[in-house]
Design an enzyme around this catalytic site. Structure first.
Site, PDB file in Angstrom:
ATOM      1  N   HIS A 274      11.810   5.626  23.786  1.00 30.96           N
ATOM      2  CA  HIS A 274      12.621   4.441  24.056  1.00 30.96           C
ATOM      3  C   HIS A 274      13.803   4.724  24.971  1.00 30.96           C
ATOM      4  CE1 HIS A 274      15.895   5.013  21.018  1.00 30.96           C
ATOM      5  NE2 HIS A 274      14.968   5.514  20.238  1.00 30.96           N
ATOM      6  N   ASP A 286      18.344  11.011  21.330  1.00 24.83           N
ATOM      7  CA  ASP A 286      17.735   9.752  20.863  1.00 24.83           C
ATOM      8  C   ASP A 286      17.973   8.671  21.893  1.00 24.83           C
ATOM      9  OD1 ASP A 286      16.562   7.754  19.402  1.00 24.83           O
ATOM     10  OD2 ASP A 286      18.209   7.539  17.967  1.00 24.83           O
ATOM     11  N   GLU A 319      14.732  -0.398  21.160  1.00 21.66           N
ATOM     12  CA  GLU A 319      14.233   0.097  19.880  1.00 21.66           C
ATOM     13  C   GLU A 319      15.271   0.004  18.782  1.00 21.66           C
ATOM     14  OE1 GLU A 319      13.427   3.094  16.708  1.00 21.66           O
ATOM     15  OE2 GLU A 319      15.145   2.958  18.038  1.00 21.66           O
ATOM     16  N   GLU A 320      16.517   0.321  19.123  1.00 22.38           N
ATOM     17  CA  GLU A 320      17.508   0.556  18.066  1.00 22.38           C
ATOM     18  C   GLU A 320      17.799  -0.686  17.229  1.00 22.38           C
ATOM     19  OE1 GLU A 320      18.187   3.322  17.125  1.00 22.38           O
ATOM     20  OE2 GLU A 320      18.327   4.769  18.758  1.00 22.38           O
ATOM     21  N   ASP A 346       9.926  10.193  19.459  1.00 15.49           N
ATOM     22  CA  ASP A 346      11.269   9.711  19.121  1.00 15.49           C
ATOM     23  C   ASP A 346      11.877  10.530  17.979  1.00 15.49           C
ATOM     24  OD1 ASP A 346      13.582   8.197  18.968  1.00 15.49           O
ATOM     25  OD2 ASP A 346      12.641   6.492  17.965  1.00 15.49           O
ATOM     26  N   HIS A 418      22.691   9.251  16.696  1.00 17.35           N
ATOM     27  CA  HIS A 418      23.458   8.003  16.565  1.00 17.35           C
ATOM     28  C   HIS A 418      24.976   8.223  16.528  1.00 17.35           C
ATOM     29  CE1 HIS A 418      19.934   5.351  14.841  1.00 17.35           C
ATOM     30  NE2 HIS A 418      19.602   5.986  15.952  1.00 17.35           N
TER      31      HIS A 418
HETATM   32 ZN    ZN Z   1      17.897   5.797  17.083  1.00 16.73          ZN
HETATM   33 ZN    ZN Z   2      15.075   6.695  18.549  1.00 20.61          ZN
END
Ligand code: ZN
Ligand code: ZN
Length: 465
Positions: A274, A286, A319-320, A346, A418
């Site tokens: 993503h 990420d 995606e998030e 991912d 994150h």
């Molecule tokens: Zn994520």
């Molecule tokens: Zn991710």
């Protein structure tokens, strides 16, 4: 061959003679070795981190990421490169602040959860109801938290396969509504994170329709532990929390490119990662690393000769906040019977460990060949069938598309995921190349053999491997 032992030379000879006998094996070995010496993935994630940076869906940065993705796939020689738009509700973070106001003032490191409503401009203040486990919050009667700020300080478990994160997910996603149902005016959760950092880790929440929407944020691991200590003293704790955010209708884009199949162009091997990220870091692990692995693997698998089947790569646009999964499934619903295998990368940039393939395929001759080609990477084909892959392909897998999942070592991933510490320096180029080599070998074998995961999976009873 100075320095090469007789045994090693004999092994090389043996490897090459086995490879000669089986062109699929020879091709897979060659792709694996090229991948181990290739810098495409690192170059991609380095550029995405430096030239684009954070790219929260629905922001101007996401549009820059779209243009970056289109340009990169074209430059790498993919065909039919295009952006597939879909509507989203963008969530944009504003200034955030939290502090303990009683028994004595102390700043707290927090970050709003994605999708959280803002607090009133003056913030919210309330007495803390602290729960050392999520189960303790769930056991609290409805209405008993009226006017309070609910705080859950349960730690997340460090595991190599990411299962600790999956187990902890409800605390962040469902916790705000569970607290609201019990009367809380705000919700704080210990970051879903391993390690001991004062950087908080964000992530999406999912409000339930039957509960009031209350502001929710993640506390740094260190500050959650401070509250544990303070709560043990017994005096009431009061926290003041200010969260600002805005929402707006916006567009996101999934970027796609293909290497057309020379023999069965209508049969698709679909991989991706993503493109969007959270905002505090640069989204390097990420999912900059994940998309870089997928793009590099697709490119390497189709580099020497045109693949028999079409290899397609997708850079999923949102995606998030859970928008790309249904959008991609809707846009590709007509292709469900044509997608032979689908997977998403991912889970960071560290080394690949194992590969899970669709039910019924582990004893196919082509998969035995794949297992042999993966073995030098210390990657094994799991006897367990794949149940899913990344989030963005989950709806298509649910609709019956066969899945591939490449497990990577996720031991370190949730130290930074994150948070502001998701940055390029966390990537070990050697481990990244190994992960690319594993994915590239899988994609090569799937795209250059007749193994039909659709048929094998359909012929396998649900309970059987
Ligand atoms: Zn994520
Ligand atoms: Zn991710």
């Amino acid at each position: 061959m100075q320095g090469v032992s007789a045994a090693a030379a004999a092994l090389l000879l043996l490897t090459s003679s086995a490879a000669c006998a089986d062109p699929l094996r020879a091709g897979a070995d060659a792709v694996r070795e090229r991948a181990l010496a290739d810098s495409t993935a690192y170059d991609l994630v380095e550029s995405l981190s430096v030239d684009v940076g954070q790219r929260l869906a629905g922001t101007e940065a996401a549009a820059r990421a779209r243009d970056w993705g289109l340009a990169r796939l074209k430059a790498l020689g993919f065909s039919n490169v295009h952006a597939e738009p879909f509507p989203i509700t963008a969530w944009i973070r504003g200034p955030e602040d939290a502090e303990i106001v009683a028994p004595h003032p102390q700043k707290l490191a927090v970050i709003g959860l994605g999708g959280s409503v803002p607090t009133p401009a003056a913030g919210v203040e309330g007495e803390v109801a602290l729960f050392r486990t999520y189960a303790d919050l769930l056991a609290t009667p409805v209405g008993s938290l009226a006017g309070k700020i609910a705080v859950v300080t349960q730690p997340m478990t460090r595991t190599a396969d990411g299962s600790g994160y999956v187990a902890a997910n409800p605390m962040r996603r469902a916790g705000p509504s569970e607290a609201a149902r019990r009367g809380a005016v705000a919700y704080l959760v210990r970051s879903l994170a391993t390690g001991e950092s004062r950087e908080p880790h964000t992530g999406a929440l999912n409000y339930q329709p039957d509960a009031p929407k209350i502001p929710a944020a993640a506390l740094s691991v260190v500050d959650a532990e401070l509250l544990d200590h303070l709560a043990a003293r017994g005096a009431p704790i009061r926290i003041h929390l200010t969260l600002n955010s805005a929402t707006a209708p916006a567009t996101a884009w999934t970027i796609e490119g293909e290497i057309p199949g020379a023999v069965h162009p209508e049969e698709i091997i679909q991989v991706g990662g993503h493109l969007d990220s959270w905002d505090p870091g640069t989204g390097s692990i990420d999912d900059g690393a994940g998309l870089a692995i997928a793009v590099a693997a697709a490119k390497l698998a189709g580099a020497q000769n045109p693949p028999q089947r079409t290899i397609r790569v997708a850079l999923f646009g949102a995606e998030e906040m859970d928008f790309a999964r249904p959008a991609f499934a809707a846009a590709h619903a007509q292709e469900i019977p044509k997608i032979v295998l689908i997977g998403e990368s991912d889970i960071g940039a560290d080394r690949a460990v194992s590969v899970r393939l669709p039910a019924g395929s582990k004893d196919a001759p082509e998969i035995k060949t794949l297992a042999a080609a993966l073995a030098p990477l210390a990657v094994f084909v799991s006897p367990e069938p794949s149940l899913g892959s990344g989030d963005d392909v989950a709806d298509l897998i649910k609709a019956g598309v066969p899945a591939v999942a490449v497990a990577q070592d996720a031991s370190r991933y949730f130290d930074w995921h994150h948070s502001s510490e998701d940055t390029l320096d966390k990537i070990d180029p050697a481990q990244l190349r190994q992960a690319v080599a594993a994915w590239a070998t899988v994609v090569y074998v799937a795209a250059n053999s007749d193994v039909d995961f659709r048929v094998l999976q359909a012929a396998t009873p649900k309970s059987a491997p």
